[in-house]
Design an enzyme around this catalytic site. Sequence first.
Site, PDB file in Angstrom:
ATOM      1  N   THR A 535       0.849  -1.183   0.000  1.00  0.00           N
ATOM      2  CA  THR A 535       0.000   0.000   0.000  1.00  0.00           C
ATOM      3  C   THR A 535       0.883   1.230   0.000  1.00  0.00           C
ATOM      4  O   THR A 535       1.788   1.349   0.824  1.00  0.00           O
ATOM      5  CB  THR A 535      -0.919   0.018   1.237  1.00  0.00           C
ATOM      6  OG1 THR A 535      -1.728  -1.148   1.210  1.00  0.00           O
ATOM      7  CG2 THR A 535      -1.804   1.242   1.233  1.00  0.00           C
ATOM      8  N   GLY A 537       1.136   5.723  -1.022  1.00  0.00           N
ATOM      9  CA  GLY A 537       0.508   6.976  -0.640  1.00  0.00           C
ATOM     10  C   GLY A 537      -0.872   7.172  -1.225  1.00  0.00           C
ATOM     11  O   GLY A 537      -1.774   7.676  -0.561  1.00  0.00           O
ATOM     12  N   VAL A 541      -1.162  -1.962  -4.398  1.00  0.00           N
ATOM     13  CA  VAL A 541      -0.628  -2.784  -5.470  1.00  0.00           C
ATOM     14  C   VAL A 541      -1.051  -4.231  -5.241  1.00  0.00           C
ATOM     15  O   VAL A 541      -0.937  -4.759  -4.124  1.00  0.00           O
ATOM     16  CB  VAL A 541       0.908  -2.685  -5.530  1.00  0.00           C
ATOM     17  CG1 VAL A 541       1.450  -3.536  -6.677  1.00  0.00           C
ATOM     18  CG2 VAL A 541       1.339  -1.239  -5.713  1.00  0.00           C
ATOM     19  N   LYS A 555      -1.660  -1.587  -9.956  1.00  0.00           N
ATOM     20  CA  LYS A 555      -1.740  -0.493  -8.991  1.00  0.00           C
ATOM     21  C   LYS A 555      -3.110   0.162  -9.107  1.00  0.00           C
ATOM     22  O   LYS A 555      -3.462   0.729 -10.140  1.00  0.00           O
ATOM     23  CB  LYS A 555      -0.658   0.550  -9.234  1.00  0.00           C
ATOM     24  CG  LYS A 555      -0.704   1.693  -8.212  1.00  0.00           C
ATOM     25  CD  LYS A 555       0.125   2.892  -8.627  1.00  0.00           C
ATOM     26  CE  LYS A 555       1.596   2.609  -8.465  1.00  0.00           C
ATOM     27  NZ  LYS A 555       2.406   3.831  -8.725  1.00  0.00           N
ATOM     28  N   ASP A 655      11.410  11.675  -8.084  1.00  0.00           N
ATOM     29  CA  ASP A 655      11.225  10.888  -6.855  1.00  0.00           C
ATOM     30  C   ASP A 655      12.067   9.615  -6.908  1.00  0.00           C
ATOM     31  O   ASP A 655      11.596   8.519  -6.613  1.00  0.00           O
ATOM     32  CB  ASP A 655       9.752  10.545  -6.655  1.00  0.00           C
ATOM     33  CG  ASP A 655       9.458  10.061  -5.225  1.00  0.00           C
ATOM     34  OD1 ASP A 655      10.346  10.207  -4.354  1.00  0.00           O
ATOM     35  OD2 ASP A 655       8.360   9.530  -4.995  1.00  0.00           O
TER      36      ASP A 655
END
Length: 835
Positions: A535, A537, A541, A555, A655
């Site tokens: 799990t 943010g 998945v 996802k 990111d």
Amino acid sequence: MGRLRNLVHLDLSDNYIEGYILPTLGHLSKLENLNLSSNALDGNIPSTLGHLTRLTTLAIASNQINSSIPLEIENLNFLQVLDLSRNEIGGSIPSTLGHLKRLRSLDLSLNELVGPIPSSLGHLTELTFFNIYSNRINGSIPLEIGNFNFLQVLDLSYNKLEGPIPSTIANLVNLTSLFLCNNSQTGFIPSTLGHLNRLTSLDLSGNNLVGPIPSSVGHLAQLTTFDMHSNRINGSIPLEIGNFNFLQVLDLSYNKLEGPIPSTIASLVNLTSLFLCNNSQTGFIPSTLGHLNRLTSLDLSGNNLVGPIPSSVGHLTQLTTFDMHSNRINGSIPLEIGNLKHVEDVYLFNNKLDGPIPPQLLNCSRLRALSLSNNLLSGSIPSEIGKLKELYYLDLSQNFINGKIPSQLGEIPSIDTVNLCTNNLYGSIPESLRKVPSLCVDGNNFEVENSPPPHHKKIATRLVAIILPMAAFLALKFGFLFVRRRRDKKVESAETGEITKCADEFAIWNYDGRITFQDMIEATEDFHIKYCIGTGGYGSVYRARLPSGKVVALKKLHRSETEELASLESFRNEARLLSQIRHRNIVKLYGFCLHRKCMFLIYEYMEMGSLFCVLRTDEEAIGVDWAKRVNIVKGMAHALSYLHHHCTPPIVHRDISSNNVLLNSELEAFVADFGVARLLNFDSSNRTLLAGTSGYIAPGNITNKGFCFHTELAYTMVVTEKCDVYSFGVVALEVLMGNHPGEILSSSSSSLDKNIKLIDLLDPRLSPPVDQKIRQDIILVSTVAFSCLRSQPKSRPTMQLVSNDFIARNKAPMQKPFHEISILELRNQEMYLVD
């Protein structure tokens, strides 16, 4: 220098001298000591050194000599010390070295020597030190090795030696250290080893030795290290092992030992490490283990031990690792486990333990990893678990644990992996826990909030209407093919126009065949939580096995998130960008659904999960050797180079972190999670809001309206590819270190950097690298990483430069012995600097 004919002693060691060894040094006919060690000399050893017939010491260690050993060395009749270690010397060991009958120390370790050990070395009867560690020496150990009557240290480890250990080795009665590990030795362990009663270190690990441990080893009363792991040794552990009064390390793991653990093991009161894992040991765990109160590591895992864990383990107050997983241990976890104030890792999974998790376990305040999965544990998770402030890995799966998940679990600062699958937990998943990077809670009785509506047909009809225009566009531009069901149950291809029969309401085509909406529903049983493997943010998945047998990752956006514009945009962004890019180190997108009530992405499934979780799990991290770690960094570099320099317009990921690097079954790296990625438009400002993962964002120290953002992006608010470069540098160091390099990133003290060596940073769970090429790769990776971490973005290299250097295997400009390289020297390298 060749004119200094009266020179007797020449020591130029520990400098930065480059180039060849001067042949004119052979003119220094009175020279007795020549030391050129720890420089950057390359080329060959000049044959003229054979003229220095008065030499007693010749040391050229820790250079880059890449020739063979010259035959002329046989002329050095007075030579007592010959040290050519830590070079790249090839060829075979000259048999003429046997002429140096006054030789006392011969060190040829850490080179690339091949061929057998010449039997002529048996003439070196004065030897006290003989080391050929880490070469490619093959053949058998010659019987003549028994002629070394004065030998104290014999290290033949990390070669390709085969055949049995010669019985003549028992003649080395002065031997204190014997290392034959990591070869291909076969046969039995000679019972005559018991004659070597001065031995303090004995390492025969990593061979193919068979048969029992001879009881005669009990005569080795001076041993401090006894290591025979990773062989095929059988039989029981001899009672005589209790005679090792000074023993500190006992490693018999990964063999075929059987029978009970002998009670005499309790006599080893100086023992600090006991490894008996992965054997066939039976019987009870001796309660007398509690006498070994100096133990820091205890591993009895992977055996057939039965009965309870004795309460006496509470006396092992120095333990940092406590591992008894994969046995048949029953009973409850003893309350005395709470006495282990220093323990960091507790692995008791795959047993038959019952009863509740004792609250005393939560007194182990230094606990980092706790795995109790696949037992018969019951009761609830104590709310006091929040006291374990250093806990990052928790696995309680496959038990009978009930009650609600305490919210305190998700509030532990360092927690990153929680597995509570297949229990009897109920209620809802605490909001604090949803933020844990790797979370698995399937197979419980939770209130399921994310199941799709039951009327799939109605949704599918609306999906067709909403998605088809985008499908047609993607089909034309990117080769994706979406199809819809006609009333006559025929499908018109958006790419070829061909009509085919199909019973599906909605389908997504990709390289490997068709994935349908109905397939997703059936494979996940309406997105049942038991298929959830993590799990994040804004989504969960799931692992889905298609009718074809292919496994994919799915996802799915949380329903609550579909109503938030930022999450929706992030989801769409990921689908859009991944539809455009094709690279072997970027996760493949097979398809997606963008309906507001059921949004999901379908990815290539990565068997090993995230790099973050692999590095935080000891068993998995050990399987990622140095070569694989270097390749992981290279794969990331190639992916980012592609995004920055081969996409139009360029794509900045924003990111990059170890959580967003996935590994397949071959441990190849794939960059994933493009939810916050951004296209770089050269004609716009590229301004954006702060994005990324804490700890991976380039630092600054800019205060704005009373808030200190501490990031360069917060200061400039401008996206550039140099944000990714910095994050790449963090992850590259994390791969080498095995954990996040927080202190290194925050370190600004040059004196501190000077005192920290590269070898001290490397993941201690792996043996230090010995292969020269791997060492050079690690130096290159670390040098590149520190260049990527420069405070000024313009001083950082481009990912294209980094990628090209990895492809060309360019050597980092570092000419010191591997173990002497400091962090300061790595930071000060001028790679890529152009201004």
